[in-house]
Design an enzyme around this catalytic site. Structure first.
Site, PDB file in Angstrom:
ATOM      1  N   ASP A 267      -7.770   3.453  -9.176  1.00  0.00           N
ATOM      2  CA  ASP A 267      -9.061   2.752  -9.202  1.00  0.00           C
ATOM      3  C   ASP A 267     -10.160   3.769  -8.949  1.00  0.00           C
ATOM      4  O   ASP A 267     -10.122   4.505  -7.955  1.00  0.00           O
ATOM      5  CB  ASP A 267      -9.089   1.665  -8.125  1.00  0.00           C
ATOM      6  CG  ASP A 267      -8.062   0.573  -8.415  1.00  0.00           C
ATOM      7  OD1 ASP A 267      -7.858   0.243  -9.600  1.00  0.00           O
ATOM      8  OD2 ASP A 267      -7.454   0.065  -7.460  1.00  0.00           O
TER       9      ASP A 267
ATOM     10  N   ASP B 155       0.845  -1.192   0.000  1.00  0.00           N
ATOM     11  CA  ASP B 155       0.000   0.000   0.000  1.00  0.00           C
ATOM     12  C   ASP B 155       0.891   1.258   0.000  1.00  0.00           C
ATOM     13  O   ASP B 155       1.695   1.454   0.928  1.00  0.00           O
ATOM     14  CB  ASP B 155      -0.856  -0.061   1.273  1.00  0.00           C
ATOM     15  CG  ASP B 155      -1.922   1.008   1.306  1.00  0.00           C
ATOM     16  OD1 ASP B 155      -1.717   2.088   0.729  1.00  0.00           O
ATOM     17  OD2 ASP B 155      -2.965   0.762   1.951  1.00  0.00           O
TER      18      ASP B 155
END
Ligand code: SAM
Length: 245
Positions: free
Chosen positions: A134, A112
């Site tokens: 996204d 991440d």
């Protein structure tokens, strides 16, 4: 806008997939051999993880298959390029590219990107890229989007004054979502002077895999500067640039 848009528990959750198709034998091999040599460790000094001649750091979060990161690393051998991507197959694709065309100035974090940003000291980055993140188009999923107000606060902290934040999207609702937050943020200043600045991909932005293959609509390319300390100038170009009155 509230200072904290979402509770900490929701903000720290990583959305999206880590696992995809099975890696080929070659990809699995590179994962075991090449990745450990160039893996980025957010808990360690970022600069010290690069060769000594490297003095400036850029970070790309969500590099996908890594073609943008790889090309820029080739064009800027004196910049340390950190790439974050949790999707195993994306990392595998970049490793394959690096096995063919090595780049001494790339470090990969298979995880991440927020882990890196949270760990970086103030003013440590000269450029940050978030390209076709996204989109999470449903309103109830907007909290999953990467570009939250808290993230902009963090980016303002880790970017040097005058450093650049580059954001691209082809998603009709992510564009106003990002603009709303960036315009509201006192530490960022839009470099665009007219529509051609955000409707056309600048030559210095290599095309990404997503952009080449899966585009949903005309992309927007936003370049913002981390403001230098001092009074924020009034922005006369804003109305023209956004099309809003
Ligand atoms: C739509 S893809 C775009 C990939 C690439 N930027 C491109 O344009 O081809 C978005 C990527 O962001 C990655 N991603 C999502 N959340 C992330 C996060 N918190 N940190 C790092 N990468 C993330 C996903 O795994 C996915 O590969």
């Amino acid at each position: 806008m509230a200072e904290s848009e979402y509770p900490e528990r929701q903000r720290r959750q990583l959305y999206g997939r880590r696992k995809g198709p099975k890696l080929s034998a070659r990809q699995a091999d590179l994962r075991g051999t090449l990745l450990p040599q160039i893996a980025f460790d957010p808990t360690m000094d970022a600069q010290a993880q690069f060769p000594p001649h490297i003095k400036s750091l850029w970070l790309e979060v969500g590099f996908g298959a890594g073609e943008h990161l790889h090309q820029l690393a080739g064009e800027h051998p004196d910049i340390g390029m950190i790439g974050a991507e949790p999707y195993e197959m994306g990392v595998a694709k970049l490793l394959s590219k690096l096995a063919q065309e090595p780049r001494a100035n790339i470090r990969i974090y298979e995880g991440d990107g927020r882990d890196i940003i949270a760990a970086l000291p103030d003013g440590s980055l000269e450029r940050f890229f978030l390209l076709f993140p996204d989109p999470w188009p449903k309103t109830r999923h907007h909290k999953r989007r990467f570009l939250q107000m808290e993230m902009l606060n963090e980016l303002a902290r880790v970017l040097k004054p005058g450093a650049e934040l580059r954001f691209a999207t082809d998603d009709k609702s992510y564009l106003p979502y990002a603009l709303e937050r960036l315009i509201a943020h006192p530490d960022f200043e839009w470099t665009a002077r007219g529509p051609s600045d955000w409707k056309t991909r600048p030559q210095s932005w290599p095309r990404t895999r997503y952009e080449a293959k899966a585009i949903k609509g005309p992309p927007s390319y936003l370049a913002w500067l981390r403001r230098k300390p001092g009074p924020a100038p009034r922005d006369p170009g804003l109305i023209d640039r956004t099309g809003n009155s």
